[in-house]
Design a protein around this motif. Structure first.
Motif, mmCIF file in Angstrom:
data_model
loop_
_atom_site.group_PDB
_atom_site.id
_atom_site.type_symbol
_atom_site.label_atom_id
_atom_site.label_comp_id
_atom_site.label_asym_id
_atom_site.label_seq_id
_atom_site.Cartn_x
_atom_site.Cartn_y
_atom_site.Cartn_z
ATOM 1 N N GLU A 184 61.133 71.579 18.730
ATOM 2 C CA GLU A 184 60.828 72.933 19.203
ATOM 3 C C GLU A 184 59.344 73.258 19.026
ATOM 4 O O GLU A 184 58.733 73.903 19.889
ATOM 5 C CB GLU A 184 61.672 73.970 18.465
ATOM 6 N N LEU A 185 58.753 72.799 17.933
ATOM 7 C CA LEU A 185 57.327 73.045 17.711
ATOM 8 C C LEU A 185 56.476 72.313 18.744
ATOM 9 O O LEU A 185 55.485 72.845 19.240
ATOM 10 C CB LEU A 185 56.933 72.596 16.301
ATOM 11 N N VAL A 186 56.875 71.089 19.076
ATOM 12 C CA VAL A 186 56.096 70.257 20.007
ATOM 13 C C VAL A 186 56.218 70.761 21.440
ATOM 14 O O VAL A 186 55.269 70.646 22.228
ATOM 15 C CB VAL A 186 56.555 68.787 19.903
ATOM 16 N N THR A 187 57.353 71.316 21.806
ATOM 17 C CA THR A 187 57.573 71.760 23.186
ATOM 18 C C THR A 187 57.337 73.263 23.369
ATOM 19 O O THR A 187 56.570 73.694 24.233
ATOM 20 C CB THR A 187 58.993 71.403 23.642
ATOM 21 N N ALA A 188 58.014 74.081 22.539
ATOM 22 C CA ALA A 188 57.877 75.533 22.675
ATOM 23 C C ALA A 188 56.541 76.032 22.142
ATOM 24 O O ALA A 188 56.038 77.068 22.595
ATOM 25 C CB ALA A 188 59.029 76.237 21.946
ATOM 26 N N GLY A 189 55.949 75.292 21.196
ATOM 27 C CA GLY A 189 54.651 75.690 20.661
ATOM 28 C C GLY A 189 53.572 75.774 21.729
ATOM 29 O O GLY A 189 52.919 76.819 21.887
ATOM 30 N N PRO A 190 53.351 74.701 22.515
ATOM 31 C CA PRO A 190 52.372 74.785 23.609
ATOM 32 C C PRO A 190 52.716 75.851 24.638
ATOM 33 O O PRO A 190 51.812 76.497 25.195
ATOM 34 C CB PRO A 190 52.436 73.377 24.232
ATOM 35 N N TYR A 191 54.004 76.066 24.901
ATOM 36 C CA TYR A 191 54.400 77.114 25.847
ATOM 37 C C TYR A 191 53.932 78.479 25.345
ATOM 38 O O TYR A 191 53.419 79.301 26.109
ATOM 39 C CB TYR A 191 55.922 77.108 26.021
ATOM 40 N N TYR A 192 54.102 78.689 24.050
ATOM 41 C CA TYR A 192 53.672 79.961 23.455
ATOM 42 C C TYR A 192 52.160 80.134 23.573
ATOM 43 O O TYR A 192 51.670 81.229 23.864
ATOM 44 C CB TYR A 192 54.101 80.000 21.992
ATOM 45 N N LEU A 193 51.430 79.042 23.355
ATOM 46 C CA LEU A 193 49.967 79.118 23.445
ATOM 47 C C LEU A 193 49.499 79.407 24.873
ATOM 48 O O LEU A 193 48.512 80.111 25.088
ATOM 49 C CB LEU A 193 49.351 77.816 22.945
ATOM 50 N N ILE A 194 50.211 78.859 25.854
ATOM 51 C CA ILE A 194 49.815 79.033 27.260
ATOM 52 C C ILE A 194 50.188 80.415 27.779
ATOM 53 O O ILE A 194 49.375 81.099 28.432
ATOM 54 C CB ILE A 194 50.476 77.948 28.138
ATOM 55 N N TYR A 195 51.406 80.864 27.470
ATOM 56 C CA TYR A 195 51.917 82.106 28.066
ATOM 57 C C TYR A 195 51.958 83.277 27.081
ATOM 58 O O TYR A 195 52.387 84.372 27.461
ATOM 59 C CB TYR A 195 53.319 81.868 28.635
ATOM 60 N N ASP A 196 51.563 83.038 25.851
ATOM 61 C CA ASP A 196 51.544 84.084 24.817
ATOM 62 C C ASP A 196 52.942 84.636 24.540
ATOM 63 O O ASP A 196 53.098 85.800 24.149
ATOM 64 C CB ASP A 196 50.601 85.222 25.215
ATOM 65 N N GLU A 197 53.932 83.839 24.753
ATOM 66 C CA GLU A 197 55.314 84.186 24.416
ATOM 67 C C GLU A 197 56.140 82.898 24.367
ATOM 68 O O GLU A 197 55.769 81.888 24.957
ATOM 69 C CB GLU A 197 55.923 85.129 25.455
ATOM 70 N N GLY A 198 57.255 82.954 23.627
ATOM 71 C CA GLY A 198 58.129 81.794 23.582
ATOM 72 C C GLY A 198 58.853 81.598 24.895
ATOM 73 O O GLY A 198 58.907 82.512 25.735
ATOM 74 N N PRO A 199 59.420 80.418 25.127
ATOM 75 C CA PRO A 199 60.129 80.157 26.379
ATOM 76 C C PRO A 199 61.308 81.100 26.555
ATOM 77 O O PRO A 199 62.170 81.193 25.682
ATOM 78 C CB PRO A 199 60.615 78.704 26.210
ATOM 79 N N PRO A 200 61.373 81.840 27.657
ATOM 80 C CA PRO A 200 62.517 82.718 27.935
ATOM 81 C C PRO A 200 63.706 81.893 28.422
ATOM 82 O O PRO A 200 63.648 80.659 28.476
ATOM 83 C CB PRO A 200 61.978 83.631 29.033
ATOM 84 N N VAL A 201 64.769 82.563 28.795
ATOM 85 C CA VAL A 201 65.950 81.859 29.307
ATOM 86 C C VAL A 201 65.590 81.069 30.564
ATOM 87 O O VAL A 201 66.070 79.950 30.765
ATOM 88 C CB VAL A 201 67.095 82.853 29.595
#
Length: 291
Positions: A184-201
């Motif tokens: 989750e850190l490796v995948t959702a972490g970069p998503y959070y950095l790019i979109y300033d939020e965690g991956p939604p549904v």
């Protein structure tokens, strides 16, 4: 298949089968199946045999990868460490025979353990719940065999590609921790950095493509399409991703008709990827190594 591959595989199966730690894990797996089926029958004797089969999902996810990694991480590097690799390659087997034979031998060890667990589940299902979900049982068993072979391939690839036991162990432990504890850190972490939020549904498609390449979640995604009981991925959650989203498949999270590479069956391709690619990389490094 050459006779030399068969010879290497047979000897390797016998050598790997002597591991006390490995068979301790096998005993644990079989014991969990026995205790689990007995407990479910005691609490809910009217449960369906096909549904109860899903109980196997959790112990299989936790024990099969560990057993497969233990079975395979010393497969090739162990021969290098003892010096017997030079003697082995001085005989008819070549490097291809060694890697392929080792892979088959270690997969056979893991497959034996898995089949023992499933055989017991089949017997207990018939005894306690009065029926045998043969189609579900066969599909789930075949999928779990591929799951075990995937992690055995990871370990054999690591063992073939490095020169010391410590490096091989570090690789397989690191890979296991990546899939179970860090994904989750490796995948959702970069998503959070790019979109300033965690991956939604319904996240960006690239995230779904990357996220599905965890063999643990690939296994559970396919398993849920094979059996009636629900199987959840065994992985740490850090709250970067919505809990509801984490329990959904990539196809369920895609808005509209999911492309083929996000459909549930694609989990089989993911498992094959993690079986073939590490072995190919390890084999390439092994062929280029001066022994």
């Amino acid at each position: 298949m050459s006779s030399q591959i068969v010879t290497v595989a047979r000897k390797d199966f016998e050598d790997a089968g002597r591991s006390k730690l490995l068979w301790g894990l096998v005993t644990l797996l079989v014991g969990i199946v026995a205790v689990g089926y007995t407990a479910i029958w005691y609490v809910d004797p009217d449960a369906g045999a096909a549904e109860v089969l899903g109980f196997l999902g959790f112990p299989l996810q936790t024990i099969v990868p560990i057993a497969a990694l233990i079975a395979g991480y010393m497969a090739v590097v162990g021969e290098r460490r003892s010096g017997s690799i030079k003697l082995l390659l001085g005989l008819p087997p070549n490097r291809t025979d060694v890697v392929v034979g080792k892979l088959i031998g270690r997969v056979a060890v893991v497959a034996t353990a898995i089949l023992l667990a499933f055989a017991l589940a089949l017997v207990l299902g018939a005894v306690f719940f009065g029926s045998v979900p043969l189609v579900d049982w066969l599909g789930f068993a075949a999928l779990t065999l591929l799951f075990g072979a995937t992690f055995a391939g990871l370990a054999v690839g690591a063992s073939a590609g490095v020169s010391t036991r410590g490096k091989s162990m570090a690789l397989v432990v690191g890979v296991y921790m990546l899939f179970v504890a860090l994904w989750e850190l490796v995948t959702a972490g970069p998503y959070y950095l790019i979109y300033d939020e965690g991956p939604p549904v319904e996240p960006a498609t690239w995230y779904l493509v990357v996220d599905q390449f965890n063999p643990m979640s690939a296994y559970t995604t396919v398993a849920n399409g094979v059996i009636e009981g629900e199987v959840f991925p065994f992985a740490f959650q850090y709250g970067l991703e919505d809990f509801e989203a984490a329990t959904m498949t990539p196809a369920e999270r895609y808005p509209g008709e999911a492309p083929f590479y996000l459909q549930d069956w694609f989990g089989i391709v993911v498992l094959l990827f993690w079986l073939v690619v590490p072995v190919a990389i390890g084999y390439y490094r092994f062929t280029k190594t001066d022994l």
